[in-house]
Design an enzyme around this catalytic site. Structure first.
Site, PDB file in Angstrom:
ATOM      1  N   GLU A   1       0.006  25.752  53.734  1.00 53.28           N
ATOM      2  CA  GLU A   1      -0.151  27.212  53.622  1.00 53.28           C
ATOM      3  C   GLU A   1       0.030  27.749  55.020  1.00 53.28           C
ATOM      4  OE1 GLU A   1      -0.100  28.592  50.828  1.00 53.28           O
ATOM      5  OE2 GLU A   1      -0.478  26.796  49.631  1.00 53.28           O
TER       6      GLU A   1
ATOM      7  N   CYS B   1      -4.237  35.246  57.759  1.00 50.49           N
ATOM      8  CA  CYS B   1      -2.849  35.061  57.326  1.00 50.49           C
ATOM      9  C   CYS B   1      -2.447  36.180  56.379  1.00 50.49           C
ATOM     10  CB  CYS B   1      -2.704  33.709  56.654  1.00 50.49           C
ATOM     11  SG  CYS B   1      -4.035  33.407  55.513  1.00 50.49           S
TER      12      CYS B   1
HETATM   13  P1  NAD Z   1      -1.390  26.670  64.555  1.00 49.29           P
HETATM   14  O1  NAD Z   1      -0.174  26.383  63.771  1.00 49.29           O
HETATM   15  O2  NAD Z   1      -1.258  26.967  65.991  1.00 49.29           O
HETATM   16  O3  NAD Z   1      -2.417  25.453  64.439  1.00 49.29           O
HETATM   17  C1  NAD Z   1      -2.807  24.947  63.180  1.00 49.29           C
HETATM   18  C2  NAD Z   1      -3.174  23.491  63.354  1.00 49.29           C
HETATM   19  O4  NAD Z   1      -1.986  22.773  63.677  1.00 49.29           O
HETATM   20  C3  NAD Z   1      -4.155  23.246  64.499  1.00 49.29           C
HETATM   21  O5  NAD Z   1      -5.059  22.223  64.132  1.00 49.29           O
HETATM   22  C4  NAD Z   1      -3.247  22.801  65.614  1.00 49.29           C
HETATM   23  O6  NAD Z   1      -3.883  21.998  66.593  1.00 49.29           O
HETATM   24  C5  NAD Z   1      -2.214  21.996  64.848  1.00 49.29           C
HETATM   25  N1  NAD Z   1      -0.950  21.823  65.566  1.00 49.29           N
HETATM   26  C6  NAD Z   1      -0.395  22.625  66.498  1.00 49.29           C
HETATM   27  N2  NAD Z   1       0.762  22.093  66.921  1.00 49.29           N
HETATM   28  C7  NAD Z   1       0.939  20.941  66.252  1.00 49.29           C
HETATM   29  C8  NAD Z   1       1.941  19.936  66.255  1.00 49.29           C
HETATM   30  N3  NAD Z   1       3.006  20.032  67.034  1.00 49.29           N
HETATM   31  N4  NAD Z   1       1.791  18.892  65.420  1.00 49.29           N
HETATM   32  C9  NAD Z   1       0.721  18.799  64.600  1.00 49.29           C
HETATM   33  N5  NAD Z   1      -0.259  19.702  64.570  1.00 49.29           N
HETATM   34  C10 NAD Z   1      -0.143  20.775  65.380  1.00 49.29           C
HETATM   35  O7  NAD Z   1      -2.136  27.872  63.794  1.00 49.29           O
HETATM   36  P2  NAD Z   1      -3.484  28.614  64.187  1.00 49.29           P
HETATM   37  O8  NAD Z   1      -3.217  29.501  65.352  1.00 49.29           O
HETATM   38  O9  NAD Z   1      -4.634  27.677  64.252  1.00 49.29           O
HETATM   39  O10 NAD Z   1      -3.679  29.497  62.876  1.00 49.29           O
HETATM   40  C11 NAD Z   1      -2.944  30.657  62.657  1.00 49.29           C
HETATM   41  C12 NAD Z   1      -1.757  30.410  61.742  1.00 49.29           C
HETATM   42  O11 NAD Z   1      -2.211  29.842  60.512  1.00 49.29           O
HETATM   43  C13 NAD Z   1      -1.056  31.702  61.364  1.00 49.29           C
HETATM   44  O12 NAD Z   1       0.326  31.489  61.338  1.00 49.29           O
HETATM   45  C14 NAD Z   1      -1.598  31.989  59.970  1.00 49.29           C
HETATM   46  O13 NAD Z   1      -0.759  32.803  59.188  1.00 49.29           O
HETATM   47  C15 NAD Z   1      -1.733  30.608  59.414  1.00 49.29           C
HETATM   48  N6  NAD Z   1      -2.706  30.564  58.329  1.00 49.29           N
HETATM   49  C16 NAD Z   1      -2.230  30.531  57.054  1.00 49.29           C
HETATM   50  C17 NAD Z   1      -3.111  30.531  55.988  1.00 49.29           C
HETATM   51  C18 NAD Z   1      -2.606  30.514  54.567  1.00 49.29           C
HETATM   52  O14 NAD Z   1      -3.410  30.293  53.663  1.00 49.29           O
HETATM   53  N7  NAD Z   1      -1.323  30.737  54.345  1.00 49.29           N
HETATM   54  C19 NAD Z   1      -4.485  30.523  56.230  1.00 49.29           C
HETATM   55  C20 NAD Z   1      -4.936  30.529  57.552  1.00 49.29           C
HETATM   56  C21 NAD Z   1      -4.032  30.543  58.585  1.00 49.29           C
END
Ligand code: NAD
Length: 541
Positions: free
Chosen positions: A293, A327
């Site tokens: 998501e 999100c």
């Molecule tokens: P992010 O993508 O920066 O991080 C999410 C997770 O991914 C973290 O645990 C992070 O450490 C990890 N991550 C980062 N780079 C990575 C890599 N190269 N390999 C593996 N893991 C990695 O997102 P965020 O800033 O924590 O959250 C915000 C984002 O999440 C926004 O884009 C938002 O829209 C989305 N979001 C979506 C939903 C949904 O239900 N669609 C819900 C909540 C948040």
């Protein structure tokens, strides 16, 4: 011996507490907040049921007071990730074989612990570490998390009850095996409930999990782990490792028993993970299930017949609650010329009234954005908007990082419907408005559908039922959660299952049966009571 066929309690959404002035709830949550705020906690990883500390640590600072250290957490080496995987696989033998009602009981107990003993703690940790005001913490960390756990438990029984038909002399059964291997859960910073649910939803189906939470949600991760421990989750079923996402991920994805990814976060990280899994597909014992998501560029479109006050309230709440870091946050708004001024006057007036500051002060609607990168990104957007002759700043447009990462709620009005902030996910308190001519309603629906790569949430406000139907049809693929005369945020588990399509994710609807189905691999068992003793069919004469 337990041979009953259980009835899992029918889940009811957890009541949201109000925390009004002078209430004991307010007093108790503030007490927990102050304790955490003045502490200097050393948070371990959680591997094979053990607290694991390392010398390599990262500080935790509240986003609203970034020079103030409230603790630190241990960072994993590769060997810790290896240990987490091995511990998970070892735990799988007993966990997958545990009677399912016991498995479910552990998570129902966890829900009760949050509703009672841990409620103030999990809310306070979310306020300190993620800078949520008390209401945003309560609807997320307490209520949504409780709902996820209780509804999941109920859905487990519903899934297991789904059985095939059987013809005479035959009995067909499906048993719902957990995936053969382990699940990798990667969670974002912005919802404590999502962080807890990503590992828990896979585990409740009998899977074992390696969980990597966001660096910016570790304080409430610690409380989630305390709750799982107290609920009696056996060692190694969920293993939490912190730190370098690339190292942790490449170690996990290198393992032949990697069987599923449960991800919530940004689109580009998810796409990258999908590619990595694809290129390594020959390594795995089984095709990994991939659930993600991801981002959104969520819209509100108002029809000329919409009620301006309702539209304005929808924009304010969906755009600025939790600083737009949901999100589902509305960030592109389409207003018809005939009501635009009335809507925008109300938005500007009310946004100016909003107070911004620490979540400790309950008068603050707005608190800080999560970290330095977010602050810098949003600051740049505002500075670019100031330079653009296609944009006017209606309200906001200021920022201050001297104490915390504060960005004032900002409304941009643009003459260009494809201006960058109409297309790009900003994940902050910035909303962009485009005013369309009333007779351009149909074309504006096409514009809404085609402007962004995302399809997470969206809303239409309309006093005309025909127009609402038209928007619902025209925007069929533009949002996984679509709202009529309501804001596009605030999905409630069991009522509005949440998820989006296009670049917003695999749309497996968190907190629903569809999601839990991804964490099982059904096995059909056919039993024949009187097998034939002669190979010849009647047609052979
Ligand atoms: P992010 O993508 O920066 O991080 C999410 C997770 O991914 C973290 O645990 C992070 O450490 C990890 N991550 C980062 N780079 C990575 C890599 N190269 N390999 C593996 N893991 C990695 O997102 P965020 O800033 O924590 O959250 C915000 C984002 O999440 C926004 O884009 C938002 O829209 C989305 N979001 C979506 C939903 C949904 O239900 N669609 C819900 C909540 C948040």
């Amino acid at each position: 011996m337990r041979n009953n066929i259980p009835n899992i309690p029918y889940p009811v959404n957890e009541d949201v507490k109000n925390y009004e002035p002078n209430s004991s709830d307010k007093e108790l949550v503030l007490q927990a907040y102050k304790e955490f705020y003045n502490d200097n906690i050393d948070i371990p990883m959680w591997i094979n049921g053990q607290d694991v500390y390392t010398d390599n640590k990262k500080d935790i600072t509240p986003p609203h007071d970034h020079k103030h250290i409230v603790g630190s957490f241990s960072l994993a080496e590769k060997s810790h990730v290896d240990l987490a995987i091995e511990s998970a696989l070892k735990a799988r033998e007993k966990w997958a074989a545990m009677p399912w009602q016991s498995r479910v009981a552990i998570f129902l107990k966890a829900a009760d612990l949050i509703a009672t003993r841990y409620r103030y703690k999990i809310n306070a940790a979310t306020m300190v570490g993620q800078s949520k005001n008390i209401y945003q913490a309560e609807i997320d960390a307490a209520c949504e998390f409780i709902d996820f756990l209780r509804f999941n438990a109920y859905y487990v029984q519903e899934i297991y009850s789904q059985q095939p038909d059987s013809s005479d002399g035959v009995w067909n059964q499906i048993n719902y095996r957990p995936l053969e291997g382990f699940v990798y859960a990667i969670s974002p910073f912005n919802f404590t409930a999502i962080a807890g649910n990503l590992p828990a939803s896979a585990a409740i189906m009998g899977n074992v999990v390696v969980w990597k939470p966001s660096d910016y949600q570790i304080y409430s991760t610690k409380i989630i782990i305390d709750i799982f421990k107290e609920a009696g989750l056996p060692d190694g079923v969920i293993n939490a490792v912190y730190g370098d996402p690339e190292m942790i991920t490449s170690t996990v994805l290198d393992h032949p028993s990697f069987a599923g990814l449960h991800f919530t976060g940004s689109t580009f990280v998810f796409k990258d993970l999908w590619k990595k899994i694809g290129t390594q597909i020959d390594k795995y014992k089984t095709y990994p299930k991939i659930v993600g998501e991801t981002g959104g560029k969520d819209f509100i479109i108002a029809h000329p017949t919409a009620n301006p006050e309702e539209v304005a309230t929808g924009i304010i709440r969906a755009g600025f609650e939790y600083q737009g870091q949901k999100c589902s946050a509305a960030s592109r708004i389409y207003l018809p010329e005939s009501i635009a001024n009335v809507v925008l006057d109300k938005v500007a007036k009310e946004v100016k009234e909003m107070k911004m500051g620490s979540p400790e002060n309950f008068e603050n609607f707005i608190t800080a954005v999560i970290h330095r990168n977010a602050f810098d990104r949003l600051k740049n957007v505002i500075e670019e908007a100031k330079k653009s002759d296609e944009v006017e700043i209606l309200v906001g447009g200021t920022y201050d990082d001297s104490k915390g990462y504060f960005v004032s709620p900002t409304v941009l009005v643009t003459s260009n419907p494809k201006y960058t902030t109409m297309e790009t996910e900003l994940f902050g308190p910035i909303v962009t408005v485009y005013v369309y001519k009333d007779n351009e309603w149909e074309n504006t629906l096409k514009l809404v559908d085609s402007t962004s790569i995302y399809a997470l949430t969206g809303a239409v406000f309309s006093g005309c039922r025909y127009a609402a139907i038209e928007a619902t049809n025209a925007l069929e693929n533009a949002a996984g959660n679509f709202y009529i005369n309501d804001k596009p945020t605030g999905a409630v588990v069991g009522q509005q299952p949440f998820g989006g399509a296009r670049a917003s994710g695999t749309n497996d609807k968190a907190g629903s049966i569809q999601n839990l189905m991804r964490w099982i691999s059904p096995r059909l068992i056919k039993e024949t009571f009187t097998p034939p003793k002669d190979y010849k069919y009647p047609f052979l004469g």
